[in-house]
Design a protein around this motif. Structure first.
Motif, PDB file in Angstrom:
ATOM      1  N   ASN A 162       0.857  -1.186   0.000  1.00 22.64           N
ATOM      2  CA  ASN A 162       0.000   0.000   0.000  1.00 22.64           C
ATOM      3  C   ASN A 162       0.893   1.235   0.000  1.00 22.64           C
ATOM      4  O   ASN A 162       1.203   1.787   1.052  1.00 22.64           O
ATOM      5  CB  ASN A 162      -0.904   0.006   1.239  1.00 22.64           C
ATOM      6  CG  ASN A 162      -1.840  -1.170   1.243  1.00 22.64           C
ATOM      7  OD1 ASN A 162      -2.351  -1.553   0.205  1.00 22.64           O
ATOM      8  ND2 ASN A 162      -2.052  -1.765   2.401  1.00 22.64           N
ATOM      9  N   PRO A 163       1.337   1.686  -1.171  1.00 18.01           N
ATOM     10  CA  PRO A 163       2.208   2.858  -1.202  1.00 18.01           C
ATOM     11  C   PRO A 163       1.458   4.115  -0.760  1.00 18.01           C
ATOM     12  O   PRO A 163       0.248   4.231  -0.944  1.00 18.01           O
ATOM     13  CB  PRO A 163       2.638   2.967  -2.666  1.00 18.01           C
ATOM     14  CG  PRO A 163       1.610   2.219  -3.426  1.00 18.01           C
ATOM     15  CD  PRO A 163       1.049   1.179  -2.496  1.00 18.01           C
ATOM     16  N   LEU A 164       2.175   5.028  -0.159  1.00 16.22           N
ATOM     17  CA  LEU A 164       1.578   6.287   0.282  1.00 16.22           C
ATOM     18  C   LEU A 164       1.229   7.146  -0.925  1.00 16.22           C
ATOM     19  O   LEU A 164       2.001   7.250  -1.871  1.00 16.22           O
ATOM     20  CB  LEU A 164       2.556   7.054   1.168  1.00 16.22           C
ATOM     21  CG  LEU A 164       2.889   6.411   2.498  1.00 16.22           C
ATOM     22  CD1 LEU A 164       3.977   7.216   3.184  1.00 16.22           C
ATOM     23  CD2 LEU A 164       1.666   6.333   3.366  1.00 16.22           C
ATOM     24  N   ALA A 165       0.061   7.753  -0.871  1.00 13.71           N
ATOM     25  CA  ALA A 165      -0.353   8.644  -1.946  1.00 13.71           C
ATOM     26  C   ALA A 165       0.022  10.064  -1.540  1.00 13.71           C
ATOM     27  O   ALA A 165      -0.477  10.585  -0.546  1.00 13.71           O
ATOM     28  CB  ALA A 165      -1.853   8.541  -2.178  1.00 13.71           C
ATOM     29  N   VAL A 166       0.927  10.670  -2.288  1.00 17.79           N
ATOM     30  CA  VAL A 166       1.374  12.023  -2.002  1.00 17.79           C
ATOM     31  C   VAL A 166       0.913  12.920  -3.140  1.00 17.79           C
ATOM     32  O   VAL A 166       1.178  12.645  -4.306  1.00 17.79           O
ATOM     33  CB  VAL A 166       2.915  12.075  -1.874  1.00 17.79           C
ATOM     34  CG1 VAL A 166       3.389  13.495  -1.631  1.00 17.79           C
ATOM     35  CG2 VAL A 166       3.386  11.146  -0.780  1.00 17.79           C
ATOM     36  N   GLU A 167       0.197  13.984  -2.770  1.00 20.89           N
ATOM     37  CA  GLU A 167      -0.230  14.934  -3.788  1.00 20.89           C
ATOM     38  C   GLU A 167       0.959  15.786  -4.204  1.00 20.89           C
ATOM     39  O   GLU A 167       1.650  16.352  -3.364  1.00 20.89           O
ATOM     40  CB  GLU A 167      -1.316  15.849  -3.237  1.00 20.89           C
ATOM     41  CG  GLU A 167      -2.653  15.180  -3.062  1.00 20.89           C
ATOM     42  CD  GLU A 167      -3.696  16.193  -2.651  1.00 20.89           C
ATOM     43  OE1 GLU A 167      -3.875  17.192  -3.377  1.00 20.89           O
ATOM     44  OE2 GLU A 167      -4.291  15.981  -1.595  1.00 20.89           O
TER      45      GLU A 167
END
Length: 132
Positions: free
Chosen positions: A13-18
């Motif tokens: 579950n990779p981190l979602a970075v805007e």
């Protein structure tokens, strides 16, 4: 995403970075690229000196805490060992090194003809003169 490592299945579950596209960019091997920056940048915690039951401690980013301790350490050592004279001598030597470094940077900027850098360095020199 399901992945396997040495026969063990696991879920990634990779981190979602805007990301926000920056102004810097260019062309590399025929393809356009643009630098991206994270939208939310965490604000560092300020450094604070605290005391609990008579025991002093510091909170904040570890690098900032160490820098604060190092800034205080030379003053205490100089004052304890040789008094104000050694501290003043250290300050004068430090300012002398800063001025020489600034003169060298200014000379290089003049050789290159970089007017913006020359103006910035001259402003820095005025700040050093006012501050000393």
């Amino acid at each position: 995403m399901k992945l396997t490592y040495r026969g063990v299945d696991y879920e990634s579950n990779p981190l979602a970075v805007e990301l926000t596209p920056g102004e810097m960019g260019g062309k590399y091997r025929g393809q356009q690229w643009r630098r991206h920056y994270p939208r939310h940048i965490p604000v560092p915690q300020p450094v604070a000196e605290l005391k609990y039951r008579g025991v002093p401690y510091c909170v904040g980013d570890s690098l900032d805490v160490e820098a604060m301790k190092l800034r205080k350490q030379p003053e205490a050592i100089a004052t304890e060992k040789t008094g104000q004279k050694a501290g003043q001598e250290l300050t004068n030597t430090h300012l002398d090194h800063i001025r020489r470094n600034l003169e060298h940077r200014l000379q290089v900027a003049r050789e290159k003809g970089d007017q913006t850098l020359i103006r910035l360095l001259e402003d820095e020199a005025r700040q050093i003169i006012v501050g000393s």
